[in-house]
Design an enzyme around this catalytic site. Structure first.
Site, PDB file in Angstrom:
ATOM      1  N   ASN A  57       0.834  -1.198   0.000  1.00 40.49           N
ATOM      2  CA  ASN A  57       0.000   0.000   0.000  1.00 40.49           C
ATOM      3  C   ASN A  57       0.876   1.258   0.000  1.00 40.49           C
ATOM      4  O   ASN A  57       1.721   1.378  -0.882  1.00 40.49           O
ATOM      5  CB  ASN A  57      -1.104  -0.023   1.063  1.00 40.49           C
ATOM      6  CG  ASN A  57      -0.684  -0.198   2.496  1.00 40.49           C
ATOM      7  OD1 ASN A  57      -0.315  -1.295   2.913  1.00 40.49           O
ATOM      8  ND2 ASN A  57      -0.783   0.859   3.286  1.00 40.49           N
ATOM      9  N   ASP A  58       0.708   2.202   0.914  1.00 39.25           N
ATOM     10  CA  ASP A  58       1.266   3.548   0.786  1.00 39.25           C
ATOM     11  C   ASP A  58       2.731   3.590   0.349  1.00 39.25           C
ATOM     12  O   ASP A  58       3.569   2.856   0.892  1.00 39.25           O
ATOM     13  CB  ASP A  58       1.212   4.276   2.133  1.00 39.25           C
ATOM     14  CG  ASP A  58      -0.168   4.325   2.746  1.00 39.25           C
ATOM     15  OD1 ASP A  58      -1.094   3.709   2.210  1.00 39.25           O
ATOM     16  OD2 ASP A  58      -0.305   4.981   3.788  1.00 39.25           O
ATOM     17  N   TRP A 109      -3.330  -7.251   3.778  1.00 40.77           N
ATOM     18  CA  TRP A 109      -2.795  -6.253   4.685  1.00 40.77           C
ATOM     19  C   TRP A 109      -2.392  -6.883   6.015  1.00 40.77           C
ATOM     20  O   TRP A 109      -3.096  -7.723   6.569  1.00 40.77           O
ATOM     21  CB  TRP A 109      -3.857  -5.178   4.916  1.00 40.77           C
ATOM     22  CG  TRP A 109      -3.384  -3.980   5.670  1.00 40.77           C
ATOM     23  CD1 TRP A 109      -2.756  -2.880   5.164  1.00 40.77           C
ATOM     24  CD2 TRP A 109      -3.542  -3.743   7.069  1.00 40.77           C
ATOM     25  NE1 TRP A 109      -2.504  -1.970   6.167  1.00 40.77           N
ATOM     26  CE2 TRP A 109      -2.977  -2.478   7.350  1.00 40.77           C
ATOM     27  CE3 TRP A 109      -4.094  -4.470   8.120  1.00 40.77           C
ATOM     28  CZ2 TRP A 109      -2.952  -1.927   8.625  1.00 40.77           C
ATOM     29  CZ3 TRP A 109      -4.074  -3.930   9.410  1.00 40.77           C
ATOM     30  CH2 TRP A 109      -3.515  -2.675   9.638  1.00 40.77           C
ATOM     31  N   GLU A 135      -5.070  11.636   6.944  1.00 40.06           N
ATOM     32  CA  GLU A 135      -3.785  10.959   7.097  1.00 40.06           C
ATOM     33  C   GLU A 135      -2.883  11.279   5.915  1.00 40.06           C
ATOM     34  O   GLU A 135      -3.258  11.993   4.992  1.00 40.06           O
ATOM     35  CB  GLU A 135      -3.981   9.445   7.277  1.00 40.06           C
ATOM     36  CG  GLU A 135      -4.825   8.763   6.237  1.00 40.06           C
ATOM     37  CD  GLU A 135      -5.102   7.288   6.561  1.00 40.06           C
ATOM     38  OE1 GLU A 135      -4.716   6.820   7.644  1.00 40.06           O
ATOM     39  OE2 GLU A 135      -5.693   6.607   5.723  1.00 40.06           O
ATOM     40  N   PHE A 187       4.620   1.716  10.028  1.00 37.51           N
ATOM     41  CA  PHE A 187       3.645   2.407   9.194  1.00 37.51           C
ATOM     42  C   PHE A 187       4.327   3.501   8.358  1.00 37.51           C
ATOM     43  O   PHE A 187       5.545   3.607   8.311  1.00 37.51           O
ATOM     44  CB  PHE A 187       2.536   2.983  10.070  1.00 37.51           C
ATOM     45  CG  PHE A 187       1.399   2.019  10.341  1.00 37.51           C
ATOM     46  CD1 PHE A 187       1.504   0.656  10.103  1.00 37.51           C
ATOM     47  CD2 PHE A 187       0.196   2.494  10.852  1.00 37.51           C
ATOM     48  CE1 PHE A 187       0.452  -0.208  10.351  1.00 37.51           C
ATOM     49  CE2 PHE A 187      -0.864   1.643  11.115  1.00 37.51           C
ATOM     50  CZ  PHE A 187      -0.747   0.295  10.863  1.00 37.51           C
ATOM     51  N   ASP A 236       1.970   9.164  10.054  1.00 34.52           N
ATOM     52  CA  ASP A 236       2.414   9.494   8.701  1.00 34.52           C
ATOM     53  C   ASP A 236       3.257  10.773   8.638  1.00 34.52           C
ATOM     54  O   ASP A 236       2.898  11.743   7.946  1.00 34.52           O
ATOM     55  CB  ASP A 236       1.228   9.609   7.740  1.00 34.52           C
ATOM     56  CG  ASP A 236       0.290   8.416   7.830  1.00 34.52           C
ATOM     57  OD1 ASP A 236       0.785   7.311   8.119  1.00 34.52           O
ATOM     58  OD2 ASP A 236      -0.926   8.590   7.626  1.00 34.52           O
TER      59      ASP A 236
END
Length: 495
Positions: A42-43, A67, A223, A103, A171
């Site tokens: 993902n990100d 995930w 976020e 994260f 983040d």
């Protein structure tokens, strides 16, 4: 996308995830958009350019195609198209009492070794990321450093460096403020719809200097923030600051919004109260810009969310790298996006069989074919088309076309000034007026992703499609009248 949004997402997707493990889907793996070799992605994280190399770190599950087990995957490239996959750079941390998932965050080159982490006077790369600790029900900001060019990282012994004792606090995006000679961190407090700004001289000790929030779209959590200085219309005397936040947009479950304002080294002031969105589609999310690019370039990469369609042995892909600029329009200063100019060199070097140019094409009710059985039939096309509206009610491009005529339609409705993507029962749209009586569409179709840049990137809409293997046709069209297709350039980036 983090746990708070992901609970609903994964509940819906679990059956598809299990099925994907048994059914490889090579027909949907992109060619010129980044994917991990296997498993969940993902990100984008820690985007940094050093010594001619673009580093891409990303949220990654190294063990499963869903995930979880969040770590920083890693790849490098010299052209933003061809990537060398490297081992996981920052793995999750497991101890007897604590699980720490790695994260999202950013990376900087600490050129002058302000942190003291460098060796022999050389500046290290410092990663700043959110440590998610589910057993403690807490998120805080950690740092880690690398002295081997970003291949491996050592966590700082005195983490966390920022901790406000919140469940959701994440983040961090860090940039260097040259005028203040300080590092600036922008970090989100999601449930409160705000971002906080911290500064530091050494990347270890951070002071809260201001907050911004409760403006724009507050229907969903905030976020993945970033703050970027840009020159309006390329004029150094007109600097504005672009604040981007992942949350939602007017139609989609998730998306990104942006604010344009001023930043005095301490406080961000929004100078346009209009709700502004980065992408009108429902798949573009968590985009952040690169640090340390030359020539005052600002380029970002976003994550294209996979939603309910399963792929295997990988899941999730990145957007095309996008150059960012601010331009004056009739409605105010607006964000423009274009596929990175770095990619043009590759397009120019493609062999003649992989590119095609036509001009002055008159279209009526009969489709104008672009693909055939030998060329442009790989669903990896990059199309640049400029139309002048005529009497047609609708015009545009058809991709993933089957022999029965069904297709994914990228169309423009003249009466509504509306660009739309129609794929099966799914229809997404955005408002876009002609510029100088023309509509320019840059369509990047790559197996399962579609990115459409309208009128030089004044508007962008991104989605995912999952066509049948035989659905490889491509054509231009007009409905109920005529339209002039002034210029048509097509490149096939398939292997």
């Amino acid at each position: 996308m983090k746990r708070s949004l992901f609970a609903i997402f994964t509940a819906v997707l679990l059956p598809f995830t299990l099925r994907a493990q048994d059914q490889p889907t090579p027909q949907w793996r992109p060619v010129y958009h980044f994917t991990a070799p296997q498993n969940w992605l993902n990100d984008p994280n820690g985007l940094i350019y050093l010594n001619g190399v673009y580093h891409l770190y990303y949220q990654h599950n190294p063990v499963e195609n869903k995930w979880g087990h969040m770590s920083w995957g890693h790849a490098v490239s010299k052209d933003l198209l061809h990537w060398q996959h490297l081992p996981v750079a920052i793995p999750e941390i497991e101890t007897k009492d604590t699980t720490t998932w790695i994260f999202s965050g950013s990376a900087v080159w600490d050129q002058h070794n302000s942190s003291g982490f460098g060796k022999k006077g050389r500046g290290p790369i410092v990663a700043i990321y959110t440590a998610d600790q589910p057993k403690q029900n807490k998120e805080s900001q950690f740092i880690a450093y690398s002295n081997d060019g970003g291949l491996t990282y050592t966590n700082y012994a005195h983490n966390p460096v920022v901790d406000i004792q919140k469940k959701d606090f994440r983040d961090p995006s860090v940039i260097w403020l040259e005028e203040q000679h300080k590092w600036l961190m922008t970090v989100a407090v999601p449930a409160e719809h705000k971002v906080q700004f911290y500064h530091s001289t050494n990347l270890k000790d951070w002071e809260l200097i201001s907050e911004f929030g409760n403006q724009g779209d507050t229907r969903k959590i905030w976020e993945c923030p970033s703050l970027t200085p840009l020159y309006v219309d390329g004029d150094p005397a007109r600097k504005k600051w672009l604040l981007m936040i992942s949350s939602g947009n007017q139609d989609a479950a998730t998306g990104m919004q942006y604010f344009i304002g001023d930043f005095d080294g301490k406080t961000f002031t929004n100078t346009d109260t209009t709700q502004l969105f980065v992408d009108a589609g429902k798949t573009f999310y968590a985009a952040i810009p690169y640090n340390h690019l030359p020539d005052n370039r600002h380029t970002m990469i976003g994550w294209l969310m996979p939603f309910e369609t399963a792929t295997a042995p990988w899941r999730g892909q990145m957007s095309i790298p996008r150059d960012l600029s601010l331009k004056t329009t009739a409605t105010g200063i607006r964000l423009f996006q274009q596929p990175s100019s770095v990619l043009n060199t590759y397009l120019e070097k493609l062999p003649p069989a992989k590119k095609w140019q036509q001009s002055a094409i008159s279209l009526d009710s009969k489709d104008f074919p672009i693909s055939n059985e030998q060329q442009f039939n790989t669903n990896t096309n990059w199309i640049d088309a400029t139309f002048t509206p005529g009497t047609a009610t609708d015009f545009g491009l058809k991709i993933a076309q089957q022999k029965d005529g069904s297709s994914v339609v990228i169309g423009y409705n003249v009466a509504r000034n509306e660009l739309y993507i129609h794929a099966g029962k799914d229809k997404q749209q955005l408002k876009a007026a002609p510029v100088n009586n023309q509509i320019r569409l840059q369509v990047l179709f790559d197996k399962s992703s579609v990115e459409v840049f309208v009128n030089n990137g004044e508007k962008v809409i991104t989605t995912l499609v999952f066509p049948d293997k035989e659905a490889t046709g491509c054509a231009a069209f007009a409905e109920k009248g005529n339209v002039q297709l002034n210029n048509l350039n097509v490149w096939d980036l398939g292997k």
